[in-house]
Scaffold this motif. Structure first.
Motif, mmCIF file in Angstrom:
data_model
loop_
_atom_site.group_PDB
_atom_site.id
_atom_site.type_symbol
_atom_site.label_atom_id
_atom_site.label_comp_id
_atom_site.label_asym_id
_atom_site.label_seq_id
_atom_site.Cartn_x
_atom_site.Cartn_y
_atom_site.Cartn_z
ATOM 1 N N PRO A 21 0.822 -1.215 0.000
ATOM 2 C CA PRO A 21 0.000 0.000 0.000
ATOM 3 C C PRO A 21 0.853 1.260 0.000
ATOM 4 O O PRO A 21 2.078 1.178 0.133
ATOM 5 C CB PRO A 21 -0.782 -0.119 1.310
ATOM 6 C CG PRO A 21 0.058 -0.970 2.180
ATOM 7 C CD PRO A 21 0.845 -1.876 1.296
ATOM 8 N N ALA A 22 0.213 2.424 -0.127
ATOM 9 C CA ALA A 22 0.938 3.695 -0.171
ATOM 10 C C ALA A 22 1.690 3.959 1.131
ATOM 11 O O ALA A 22 2.772 4.533 1.119
ATOM 12 C CB ALA A 22 -0.017 4.837 -0.458
ATOM 13 N N THR A 23 1.102 3.534 2.260
ATOM 14 C CA THR A 23 1.802 3.646 3.540
ATOM 15 C C THR A 23 1.492 2.403 4.357
ATOM 16 O O THR A 23 0.456 1.767 4.159
ATOM 17 C CB THR A 23 1.334 4.866 4.363
ATOM 18 O OG1 THR A 23 -0.059 4.728 4.597
ATOM 19 C CG2 THR A 23 1.619 6.165 3.671
ATOM 20 N N MET A 24 2.417 2.090 5.276
ATOM 21 C CA MET A 24 2.192 0.926 6.149
ATOM 22 C C MET A 24 3.127 1.054 7.338
ATOM 23 O O MET A 24 4.122 1.788 7.264
ATOM 24 C CB MET A 24 2.475 -0.372 5.385
ATOM 25 C CG MET A 24 3.944 -0.588 5.081
ATOM 26 S SD MET A 24 4.233 -1.322 3.464
ATOM 27 C CE MET A 24 4.189 0.129 2.420
ATOM 28 N N THR A 25 2.818 0.344 8.417
ATOM 29 C CA THR A 25 3.734 0.367 9.548
ATOM 30 C C THR A 25 4.855 -0.633 9.260
ATOM 31 O O THR A 25 4.706 -1.533 8.441
ATOM 32 C CB THR A 25 3.033 -0.028 10.856
ATOM 33 O OG1 THR A 25 2.543 -1.357 10.711
ATOM 34 C CG2 THR A 25 1.903 0.926 11.206
ATOM 35 N N VAL A 26 5.960 -0.442 9.981
ATOM 36 C CA VAL A 26 7.107 -1.353 9.838
ATOM 37 C C VAL A 26 6.655 -2.779 10.163
ATOM 38 O O VAL A 26 7.001 -3.744 9.479
ATOM 39 C CB VAL A 26 8.249 -0.903 10.776
ATOM 40 C CG1 VAL A 26 9.349 -1.943 10.841
ATOM 41 C CG2 VAL A 26 8.803 0.443 10.311
ATOM 42 N N LYS A 27 5.797 -2.884 11.195
ATOM 43 C CA LYS A 27 5.311 -4.196 11.628
ATOM 44 C C LYS A 27 4.520 -4.885 10.508
ATOM 45 O O LYS A 27 4.722 -6.063 10.208
ATOM 46 C CB LYS A 27 4.400 -3.960 12.837
ATOM 47 C CG LYS A 27 4.080 -5.199 13.611
ATOM 48 C CD LYS A 27 3.417 -4.791 14.899
ATOM 49 C CE LYS A 27 2.601 -5.936 15.434
ATOM 50 N NZ LYS A 27 1.630 -5.471 16.396
ATOM 51 N N HIS A 28 3.650 -4.099 9.896
ATOM 52 C CA HIS A 28 2.826 -4.634 8.824
ATOM 53 C C HIS A 28 3.692 -5.092 7.645
ATOM 54 O O HIS A 28 3.480 -6.171 7.078
ATOM 55 C CB HIS A 28 1.821 -3.542 8.398
ATOM 56 C CG HIS A 28 0.794 -4.037 7.425
ATOM 57 N ND1 HIS A 28 0.050 -3.196 6.655
ATOM 58 C CD2 HIS A 28 0.410 -5.275 7.085
ATOM 59 C CE1 HIS A 28 -0.745 -3.899 5.878
ATOM 60 N NE2 HIS A 28 -0.550 -5.176 6.129
ATOM 61 N N LEU A 29 4.712 -4.293 7.331
ATOM 62 C CA LEU A 29 5.605 -4.667 6.230
ATOM 63 C C LEU A 29 6.306 -5.986 6.555
ATOM 64 O O LEU A 29 6.409 -6.876 5.709
ATOM 65 C CB LEU A 29 6.631 -3.558 5.971
ATOM 66 C CG LEU A 29 7.700 -3.883 4.916
ATOM 67 C CD1 LEU A 29 7.075 -4.101 3.540
ATOM 68 C CD2 LEU A 29 8.753 -2.784 4.825
ATOM 69 N N ALA A 30 6.775 -6.103 7.809
ATOM 70 C CA ALA A 30 7.474 -7.325 8.227
ATOM 71 C C ALA A 30 6.564 -8.539 8.046
ATOM 72 O O ALA A 30 6.981 -9.575 7.523
ATOM 73 C CB ALA A 30 7.923 -7.197 9.676
ATOM 74 N N GLU A 31 5.293 -8.386 8.432
ATOM 75 C CA GLU A 31 4.348 -9.501 8.284
ATOM 76 C C GLU A 31 4.173 -9.872 6.820
ATOM 77 O O GLU A 31 4.162 -11.041 6.459
ATOM 78 C CB GLU A 31 2.980 -9.113 8.867
ATOM 79 C CG GLU A 31 2.939 -9.274 10.369
ATOM 80 C CD GLU A 31 1.728 -8.589 10.982
ATOM 81 O OE1 GLU A 31 0.826 -8.167 10.227
ATOM 82 O OE2 GLU A 31 1.706 -8.456 12.223
#
Ligand code: GDP
Length: 592
Positions: A21-31
């Motif tokens: 997505p256009a933005t995401m949290t670091v945690k979400h990216l890791a998942e």
């Protein structure tokens, strides 16, 4: 255990696809990547970004990390509440007026020229209206309209670009013939060129006695603008803003240049546009002058403008008259917003006022969480990562030196840097301090500033720090060239090779703990080490790649297991072992 994106129906490295997505949290990216948050934080740090696990990052940043891991990355189209579709099919498009910015050296007559144009060519319907300064106006010549932005100067032009707003179609470069080409003339040329905006030259002040037009044309030719009469393609029109001479010729030339651009937009859809200027009116409340880019804006339209929202209560043109519609390339001042937006903000008509408010509030929240979206400045150190992520095709440089004489030798050396995948472009050169204009240009063009024996002004330094623009200082040409070479060839990034340490075959599968599955293995080659990385291979395809969670013989954890020995293995993020799978263990070794 969370199933990683990497293992979902994926096969070998390089074929893995991921939508971010256009933005995401670091945690979400890791998942999504199927790795730990700490690993993502480490990778971000290597790319010069400091972010905590719950902090948000933008798509560009995340894409670099994901492509480093071998993913093919695409951006997920984000449906914002305001998106009222505007079809841009060829059949729906209608010609629209060009939008023009006037640029040039100080005192060469930019303001006077804008006044002269306005006074001599008001749109017929506006005649008699009281001239209002709203940031832009429209004139008409031979029944065709031209829109002028009436804040002259390349700084304003590039500041809008830096905010992601590309409104200008044609630049008028004013050169006073008694003064000739001056430093800001050259700056304006570079700013227009960096934005790929065509230039029409207005040779101003021809009423002055003893002027020599050829001298100025010669100077223009030296800076890359060869006039048509000398075989070049720069349109050049002599004018006198003071005596209002040559104005119609100038307008006609603008129309000729604009014609080649085939400017079109669909007027029959919900409007979108950009803010030219905005402020608070004591009686009317927040007011904003917007330039409609697509569609037609009408009173009653619910809209989102930057972080503000509202409904158009009334619209005024540049003669102060109320208007009922504004078509593409028309500037109007609008009333009815919740607050004053900023110049360069976008305007979009929403499906409802409620949608408009939600979108505006979401944007406010995102800003408070410090999600920076539109323009991500380039750091020389990230250039290589961006090339690999397919986000950079050229490296734009702004070169400032202490003395004029240093520019050419440095330019020559930079142009000799061989870069296969990226084009190194010097978009502006100059001598003296690094200015705020240079920082803006770097920001708008995603460029890096090179200072040779020079320093930034206090304002420029502050702006560069606030916006994250990279300024590099050098005293020795060799070091400068070496840094550019490293950046474009990725020499700073150590390269790693995979060294296979051992192979084993899965003989049995059994439960280990609640969810995990362990594989019973026979080591067939080399050895298995607890610290190694691991690949699970089925029918010749790598179906999973991660690290070892545990390595056991009988009930004991062991550090390594040699050929011909049996052992039990648990792999991070993978439980679907089948007898016959091959386990390959490897380490990453730095090469070169
Ligand atoms: P800007 O700084 O480029 O906006 O320049 P201005 O429009 O403020 O003009 C600077 C000065 O040049 C003013 O004193 C103008 O009156 C004068 N000026 C502008 N255009 C002309 C012209 O065509 N002829 C003459 N003689 N003077 C002009």
């Amino acid at each position: 255990m969370a199933k990683s994106a990497a293992s979902q129906g994926s096969s070998s490295k390089g074929e893995r696809k991921i939508e971010l997505p256009a933005t995401m949290t670091v945690k979400h990216l890791a998942e999504m990547l199927g790795i730990s948050g700490v690993e993502v934080i480490k990778q971000l740090m290597q790319n010069g970004v400091m972010a905590g696990i719950n902090q948000s990052i933008d798509y560009d940043t995340a894409a670099i990390i994901a492509s480093d891991m071998g993913f093919e990355v695409t951006e997920k189209a984000e449906a914002e509440a305001e998106a009222v579709a505007c079809e841009e099919d060829e059949g729906d498009l209608q010609p629209r007026p060009p939008v023009v910015t006037v640029m040039g050296h100080i005192d060469h007559g930019k303001t006077k020229l804008l006044d002269a144009i306005r006074q001599t060519n008001v749109v017929a319907s506006e005649a008699g209206g009281i001239t209002q300064h709203i940031g832009a106006y429209q004139v008409e010549t031979h029944g065709r309209k031209i829109t002028f932005l009436d804040t002259p100067g390349h700084e304003a032009f590039t500041a809008m670009r830096a905010r992601g707003a590309k409104v200008t179609d044609v630049a008028v470069l004013v050169v006073a013939v008694d003064d000739g080409v001056m430093p800001q003339t050259l700056e304006a040329v570079d700013h227009a060129k960096a934005a790929s905006v065509p230039i029409v030259v207005a040779l101003n002040k021809i009423d002055k006695p003893g002027v020599n037009l050829d001298r100025v044309k010669q100077q223009l030719a030296e800076s890359g603008l060869v006039v048509e009469e000398w075989g070049g393609n720069t349109v050049c029109v002599p004018v006198s803003a003071k005596q209002k001479k040559g104005i119609t010729d100038l307008l006609e030339s603008i129309l000729v240049v604009a014609e080649m651009l085939e400017l079109k937009a669909n007027p029959d859809c919900a409007a979108s546009g950009v803010v030219i200027e905005a402020g608070l009116d004591k009686t009317k409340g927040p007011m904003a002058t917007v330039l409609v880019e697509r569609g037609t804006l009408r009173p009653g339209d619910p809209l989102v403008v930057g972080e503000t929202w509202g409904k158009v209560k009334a619209m005024f043109n540049d003669a102060g008259k109320r208007v009922k519609k504004a078509e593409p390339a028309t500037p109007v001042k609008i009333m009815g917003l919740s607050g004053a937006p900023q110049a360069g903000d976008t305007l979009v008509v929403a499906a409802s006022e409620r949608d408009a408010r939600m979108t505006a509030e979401k944007r406010q929240l995102e800003r408070q969480q410090k999600i920076v979206r539109p323009v991500r400045p380039v750091k020389l150190d990230d250039v290589y990562a961006q090339i690999r992520a397919g986000q950079a095709k050229e490296l734009n440089l702004i070169l400032k030196t202490d003395v004029q004489g240093s520019i050419e030798p440095i330019r020559d050396s930079i142009e000799r840097v061989e870069a296969d995948e990226i084009k190194v472009r010097i978009i502006h050169t100059g001598s003296g301090n690094i200015t705020e204009g240079d920082v803006l240009l770097a920001l708008a063009s995603k460029g890096v500033i090179i200072g040779f024996h020079t320093t930034p002004t206090v304002g420029a330094q502050r702006m560069a720090e606030a916006e994250g623009v990279d300024i590099r200082f050098y005293d020795i040409i060799y070091n400068l060239i070496e840094d550019i070479e490293r950046a474009v060839k990725g020499l700073k990034e150590p390269k790693y090779a995979e060294v296979t340490e051992g192979r084993a075959e899965v003989r049995a599968v059994f439960s280990a703990g609640k969810k995990d599955k362990a594989a019973g293995l026979m080591v067939t080659e080399g050895k298995l080490r607890r610290d190694s990385m691991v690949k699970v291979i089925r029918k010749g395809q790598v179906i999973h790649q991660s690290k070892i969670v545990s390595l056991r013989r009988f009930k004991d954890d062991v550090k390594e297991v040699a050929t011909g020995t049996e052992c039990g293995l648990v792999v991070d993020g993978f439980a679907a072992f089948e007898p016959g799978d091959i386990i390959e263990v490897y380490r990453r070794e730095k090469v070169g």
